[in-house]
Design a protein around this motif. Structure first.
Motif, PDB file in Angstrom:
ATOM      1  N   LEU A  71       0.823  -1.217   0.000  1.00 51.90           N
ATOM      2  CA  LEU A  71       0.000   0.000   0.000  1.00 51.90           C
ATOM      3  C   LEU A  71       0.853   1.261   0.000  1.00 51.90           C
ATOM      4  O   LEU A  71       0.421   2.321  -0.472  1.00 51.90           O
ATOM      5  CB  LEU A  71      -0.924   0.010   1.226  1.00 51.90           C
ATOM      6  CG  LEU A  71      -2.041  -1.039   1.248  1.00 51.90           C
ATOM      7  CD1 LEU A  71      -2.825  -0.938   2.553  1.00 51.90           C
ATOM      8  CD2 LEU A  71      -2.975  -0.887   0.055  1.00 51.90           C
ATOM      9  N   PRO A 101       0.355   6.996   0.802  1.00 54.93           N
ATOM     10  CA  PRO A 101      -0.179   5.936  -0.072  1.00 54.93           C
ATOM     11  C   PRO A 101       0.452   5.941  -1.449  1.00 54.93           C
ATOM     12  O   PRO A 101       0.793   7.000  -1.996  1.00 54.93           O
ATOM     13  CB  PRO A 101      -1.673   6.272  -0.167  1.00 54.93           C
ATOM     14  CG  PRO A 101      -1.960   7.165   0.990  1.00 54.93           C
ATOM     15  CD  PRO A 101      -0.697   7.925   1.236  1.00 54.93           C
ATOM     16  N   ALA A 157      -3.496   3.376  -4.394  1.00 52.60           N
ATOM     17  CA  ALA A 157      -3.903   2.652  -3.190  1.00 52.60           C
ATOM     18  C   ALA A 157      -5.287   3.067  -2.693  1.00 52.60           C
ATOM     19  O   ALA A 157      -6.160   2.225  -2.463  1.00 52.60           O
ATOM     20  CB  ALA A 157      -2.865   2.844  -2.084  1.00 52.60           C
ATOM     21  N   PHE A 182      -5.705   5.527   4.938  1.00 53.52           N
ATOM     22  CA  PHE A 182      -6.180   4.146   4.902  1.00 53.52           C
ATOM     23  C   PHE A 182      -7.214   3.853   5.985  1.00 53.52           C
ATOM     24  O   PHE A 182      -8.006   2.921   5.864  1.00 53.52           O
ATOM     25  CB  PHE A 182      -5.008   3.177   5.087  1.00 53.52           C
ATOM     26  CG  PHE A 182      -3.890   3.363   4.109  1.00 53.52           C
ATOM     27  CD1 PHE A 182      -4.105   3.198   2.753  1.00 53.52           C
ATOM     28  CD2 PHE A 182      -2.618   3.710   4.542  1.00 53.52           C
ATOM     29  CE1 PHE A 182      -3.061   3.367   1.842  1.00 53.52           C
ATOM     30  CE2 PHE A 182      -1.582   3.878   3.649  1.00 53.52           C
ATOM     31  CZ  PHE A 182      -1.802   3.708   2.293  1.00 53.52           C
ATOM     32  N   LEU A 230      -1.952  -2.097  -7.783  1.00 55.76           N
ATOM     33  CA  LEU A 230      -3.054  -2.372  -6.867  1.00 55.76           C
ATOM     34  C   LEU A 230      -4.397  -2.395  -7.588  1.00 55.76           C
ATOM     35  O   LEU A 230      -5.312  -3.111  -7.169  1.00 55.76           O
ATOM     36  CB  LEU A 230      -3.056  -1.341  -5.744  1.00 55.76           C
ATOM     37  CG  LEU A 230      -1.933  -1.499  -4.718  1.00 55.76           C
ATOM     38  CD1 LEU A 230      -1.841  -0.279  -3.814  1.00 55.76           C
ATOM     39  CD2 LEU A 230      -2.131  -2.763  -3.887  1.00 55.76           C
TER      40      LEU A 230
END
Length: 229
Positions: free
Chosen positions: A14, A96, A100, A133, A220
């Motif tokens: 991440l 990030p 992400a 996050f 990702l």
């Protein structure tokens, strides 16, 4: 829905790997303590395992231990400054990767449960609520809080239990450090290596990434296709 949950590694997944994020702030960190750079840095690195497994539950405890080994008494002003610099290091490291946050948001909006499983020192859980996050990851699991670390199977089971899912319904996305992918597979998760072209995989820590023959992705956003398949 084949996969109910996606559990992510942190560093190298991440966010960028930690070493590449620290940069010149390490010099400022050591200078704040007025200790010799090389001896301190060597001892600090030697305590990595102990910090990751949660032996030191504060930044101050980590610093005091290393300085004690050097026979150095740190003043309260030096400690305050060093902790401030260390937290700045970690905040930088928790930036990030470009795709992400959008990936996490899409997964969450699609009804997937999101977890995190990170081998990390105590600074990460301390600052986690500040990160982008935190609003997306339902159940982060940090080695320094749990006193367990990957590849111990118990920490994978714990991550699944906290999400309320079985391992067989989870994707595990990681960069393959410390044989974490094989350990995830042994528990029953579906492991996927995220490959980073700019990363040097020659170290022993990343042997698994170098030799991995299982599923892999290059970004990702590829996770979104995996959960649709």
């Amino acid at each position: 829905m084949r996969f109910q949950a996606v559990i992510f590694d942190l560093f190298g997944t991440l966010v960028d790997d930690f070493a590449s994020s620290v940069g010149q702030t390490q010099t400022a960190f050591v200078d704040a303590l007025a200790v010799p750079y090389e001896p301190f840095t060597q001892l600090w690195r030697q305590t990595t395992e102990r910090r990751v497994i949660g032996e030191f539950q504060t930044i101050e405890a980590s610093i005091q231990f290393v300085c004690g080994q050097l026979g150095v008494q740190v003043t309260s002003e030096q400690m305050t400054k060093a902790v401030e610099i260390r937290l700045h290091q970690i905040r930088r490291a928790l930036k990030p990767r470009p795709d992400a946050v959008t990936t996490l948001a899409t997964l969450k909006n699609g009804g997937h449960k999101l977890g995190l499983l990170s081998n990390c020192s105590i600074e990460i859980p301390m600052l986690w609520s500040e990160t982008e996050f935190a609003d997306f990851v339902q159940s982060p699991v940090f080695s320094s809080r749990e006193r367990l670390k990957k590849p111990d199977p118990r920490i994978y089971h714990l991550a699944c239990e906290r999400l309320g899912v079985t391992p067989e319904t989870c994707l595990y996305i990681a960069d393959g450090e410390n044989h974490e992918l094989a350990a995830a597979a042994n528990v029953g998760l579906h492991p996927v290596l995220i490959r980073t072209l700019s990363r040097d995989n020659r170290s022993e820590l990343l042997r698994e990434a170098r030799d991995w023959q299982g599923d892999s992705i290059d970004s990702l956003t590829n996770v979104l296709q995996l959960v649709r398949d």
